[in-house]
Write a protein that holds these residues in place. Structure first.
Motif, PDB file in Angstrom:
ATOM      1  N   LEU A  35       0.835  -1.201   0.000  1.00  0.00           N
ATOM      2  CA  LEU A  35       0.000   0.000   0.000  1.00  0.00           C
ATOM      3  C   LEU A  35       0.869   1.250   0.000  1.00  0.00           C
ATOM      4  O   LEU A  35       1.706   1.440   0.888  1.00  0.00           O
ATOM      5  N   THR A  36       0.642   2.107  -0.991  1.00  0.00           N
ATOM      6  CA  THR A  36       1.292   3.412  -1.052  1.00  0.00           C
ATOM      7  C   THR A  36       0.210   4.491  -0.955  1.00  0.00           C
ATOM      8  O   THR A  36      -0.978   4.192  -0.915  1.00  0.00           O
ATOM      9  N   GLY A  37       0.620   5.748  -0.926  1.00  0.00           N
ATOM     10  CA  GLY A  37      -0.345   6.844  -0.883  1.00  0.00           C
ATOM     11  C   GLY A  37      -1.216   6.837   0.348  1.00  0.00           C
ATOM     12  O   GLY A  37      -2.347   7.320   0.324  1.00  0.00           O
ATOM     13  N   HIS A  38      -0.698   6.320   1.467  1.00  0.00           N
ATOM     14  CA  HIS A  38      -1.517   6.113   2.662  1.00  0.00           C
ATOM     15  C   HIS A  38      -1.644   7.351   3.546  1.00  0.00           C
ATOM     16  O   HIS A  38      -2.493   7.409   4.424  1.00  0.00           O
ATOM     17  N   GLY A  39      -0.766   8.339   3.345  1.00  0.00           N
ATOM     18  CA  GLY A  39      -0.891   9.589   4.078  1.00  0.00           C
ATOM     19  C   GLY A  39      -0.291   9.611   5.466  1.00  0.00           C
ATOM     20  O   GLY A  39      -0.405  10.625   6.168  1.00  0.00           O
ATOM     21  N   LEU A  44       6.912  11.100  11.235  1.00  0.00           N
ATOM     22  CA  LEU A  44       6.547  10.183  12.302  1.00  0.00           C
ATOM     23  C   LEU A  44       7.202   8.823  12.059  1.00  0.00           C
ATOM     24  O   LEU A  44       7.709   8.192  12.992  1.00  0.00           O
ATOM     25  N   GLU A  45       7.194   8.376  10.819  1.00  0.00           N
ATOM     26  CA  GLU A  45       7.866   7.115  10.481  1.00  0.00           C
ATOM     27  C   GLU A  45       9.342   7.180  10.841  1.00  0.00           C
ATOM     28  O   GLU A  45       9.887   6.255  11.464  1.00  0.00           O
ATOM     29  N   ARG A  46      10.004   8.273  10.469  1.00  0.00           N
ATOM     30  CA  ARG A  46      11.432   8.418  10.779  1.00  0.00           C
ATOM     31  C   ARG A  46      11.659   8.359  12.291  1.00  0.00           C
ATOM     32  O   ARG A  46      12.585   7.708  12.769  1.00  0.00           O
ATOM     33  N   SER A 201      -3.288  -6.271   8.994  1.00  0.00           N
ATOM     34  CA  SER A 201      -1.917  -6.089   9.476  1.00  0.00           C
ATOM     35  C   SER A 201      -1.169  -5.150   8.543  1.00  0.00           C
ATOM     36  O   SER A 201      -1.351  -5.210   7.318  1.00  0.00           O
ATOM     37  N   PHE A 202      -0.316  -4.297   9.124  1.00  0.00           N
ATOM     38  CA  PHE A 202       0.479  -3.324   8.367  1.00  0.00           C
ATOM     39  C   PHE A 202       1.934  -3.470   8.793  1.00  0.00           C
ATOM     40  O   PHE A 202       2.249  -3.327   9.975  1.00  0.00           O
ATOM     41  N   VAL A 203       2.812  -3.723   7.842  1.00  0.00           N
ATOM     42  CA  VAL A 203       4.227  -3.923   8.159  1.00  0.00           C
ATOM     43  C   VAL A 203       5.061  -2.871   7.436  1.00  0.00           C
ATOM     44  O   VAL A 203       4.997  -2.734   6.216  1.00  0.00           O
ATOM     45  N   LEU A 204       5.837  -2.125   8.227  1.00  0.00           N
ATOM     46  CA  LEU A 204       6.832  -1.194   7.708  1.00  0.00           C
ATOM     47  C   LEU A 204       8.165  -1.926   7.707  1.00  0.00           C
ATOM     48  O   LEU A 204       8.622  -2.394   8.754  1.00  0.00           O
ATOM     49  N   GLN A 205       8.789  -2.039   6.539  1.00  0.00           N
ATOM     50  CA  GLN A 205      10.040  -2.780   6.417  1.00  0.00           C
ATOM     51  C   GLN A 205      11.212  -1.837   6.175  1.00  0.00           C
ATOM     52  O   GLN A 205      11.032  -0.760   5.606  1.00  0.00           O
ATOM     53  N   ILE A 225       9.513  -1.520  -0.347  1.00  0.00           N
ATOM     54  CA  ILE A 225       9.351  -0.309  -1.153  1.00  0.00           C
ATOM     55  C   ILE A 225       9.289   0.868  -0.185  1.00  0.00           C
ATOM     56  O   ILE A 225       8.400   0.913   0.670  1.00  0.00           O
ATOM     57  N   PRO A 226      10.224   1.819  -0.265  1.00  0.00           N
ATOM     58  CA  PRO A 226      10.229   2.938   0.680  1.00  0.00           C
ATOM     59  C   PRO A 226       8.889   3.675   0.697  1.00  0.00           C
ATOM     60  O   PRO A 226       8.266   3.883  -0.348  1.00  0.00           O
ATOM     61  N   GLY A 227       8.444   4.035   1.899  1.00  0.00           N
ATOM     62  CA  GLY A 227       7.209   4.800   2.042  1.00  0.00           C
ATOM     63  C   GLY A 227       5.940   3.976   1.919  1.00  0.00           C
ATOM     64  O   GLY A 227       4.853   4.551   1.816  1.00  0.00           O
TER      65      GLY A 227
END
Length: 331
Positions: A35-39, A44-46, A201-205, A225-227
């Motif tokens: 998923l991209t374009g999630h806003g 905050l991610e950083r 579920s949402f995974v930031l890699q 995929i970044p972001g």
């Protein structure tokens, strides 16, 4: 299938019908998508990634002070090998945060799953961790509920069809996870093959990779995929849709050469909810083949009972310390 489907959430506003069709297809087969374009705010991610690195760099004594075995609510730190998947240890260290709520005062007759609710553990040596992770949990909860609304529309359901499941107190579980690099020949189970038990579920890699999805064609890499987030369907959505949507087996292979960091968020149902079976329109109901059954790990429609069952299986040390009465009853 060489890669997971790629969905841009911005299309929900610009090309709604096409996005909903793509969402429904991706969630049905393979049950995973990127998923991209999630806003979600990249700052905050950083901050969350920074805080995660700082936490895992703490002295071991500081991390063990908030070890999960100290929490009857299954919150806190686990060393690599402490959590089990299908009775085998996962080679990852992690810190679990759930919804920050008061513990339920216990009295005779209350369901055992009410003991799951309670406060999180926070490391005294890193006070900045709490606001960062709670802000991330709030942002991902908003994203998850928005996507859940899109699923209701994609399944041709009333907009509020999932409200009885989530209400004002959805299940929230956030994990920051470090997968230590292993050498050639060492066990490679970062996380063993499993399905997720919640709704979404949402995974930031990071860039290291290792998450794999079991498809009809075999194991497919969830390429970082970044972001973006890797999103997957949990067993509660499979239950609610009578198997139309698919919770898919996935795993994480231990990295070689460099550690891997991920941040996983699991949106679940409220503990006192019971999972319904949605009345799908005939053209969708014809394709609903029922949820998959695992005799060794049956799915329960009582959310609290299902969550407690999973926690007791995954964290035997916490179970022995805080749920010995339930283990004795089971024996």
């Amino acid at each position: 299938m060489a890669a997971l489907p790629l969905l841009d959430l911005r299309r929900l506003e610009t090309d709604r019908a096409a996005f909903l069709a793509q969402l429904r297809a991706a969630a049905r087969d393979p049950g995973f998508f990127t998923l991209t374009g999630h806003g979600v705010d990249p700052e905050l991610e950083r901050s969350v990634v920074e805080e995660a690195h700082r936490f895992f760099a703490l002295p071991e004594a500081e991390k063990l002070a908030v070890q999960m075995v100290h929490s009857p609510h299954f919150r806190g730190y686990n060393r690599a090998g402490a959590e089990l998947t299908r009775s085998r240890p996962d080679w990852r260290e992690q810190f679990d945060v759930h919804a920050e709520r008061e513990a339920v005062p216990q009295r005779p007759g209350l369901p055992a799953w009410t003991r799951l609710q309670g406060p999180n553990l926070w490391p005294a040596a890193q006070p900045s961790l709490r606001p960062a992770l709670l802000a991330w949990q709030a942002a991902l909860s908003r994203l998850g509920l928005r996507l859940l609304g899109a699923f209701a529309e994609a399944l041709e359901q009333p907009a509020d069809v999932f409200h009885p499941l989530v209400g004002e107190e959805p299940g929230q579980n956030l994990k920051i996870i470090r997968y230590p690099a292993v050498a050639e020949g060492e066990p490679e189970q970062g996380v063993g093959p499993h399905k997720d038990s919640g709704l979404l579920s949402f995974v930031l890699q990071d860039a290291v990779g290792g998450l794999q999805v079991e498809t009809r064609e075999g194991w497919v890499d969830a390429t970082p995929i970044p972001g973006s987030f890797v999103v997957n369907i949990g067993e509660l959505l499979e239950l609610a849709s009578d198997g139309y949507l698919r919770a898919t087996v996935h795993r994480v292979l231990s990295p070689r050469g460099a550690d891997r960091l991920s941040v996983a968020f699991f949106l679940g149902a409220r503990l006192d909810a019971t999972v319904p079976v949605l009345a799908l329109p005939p053209h969708l109901a014809r394709e609903a083949t029922g949820p998959e059954a695992d005799p060794e790990n049956p799915l329960l429609r009582s959310v609290g009972e299902n969550v407690l069952k999973g926690r007791l299986r995954s964290h035997p040390d916490v179970a022995r310390r805080h749920y010995a009465d339930l283990l004795a009853e089971a024996r």
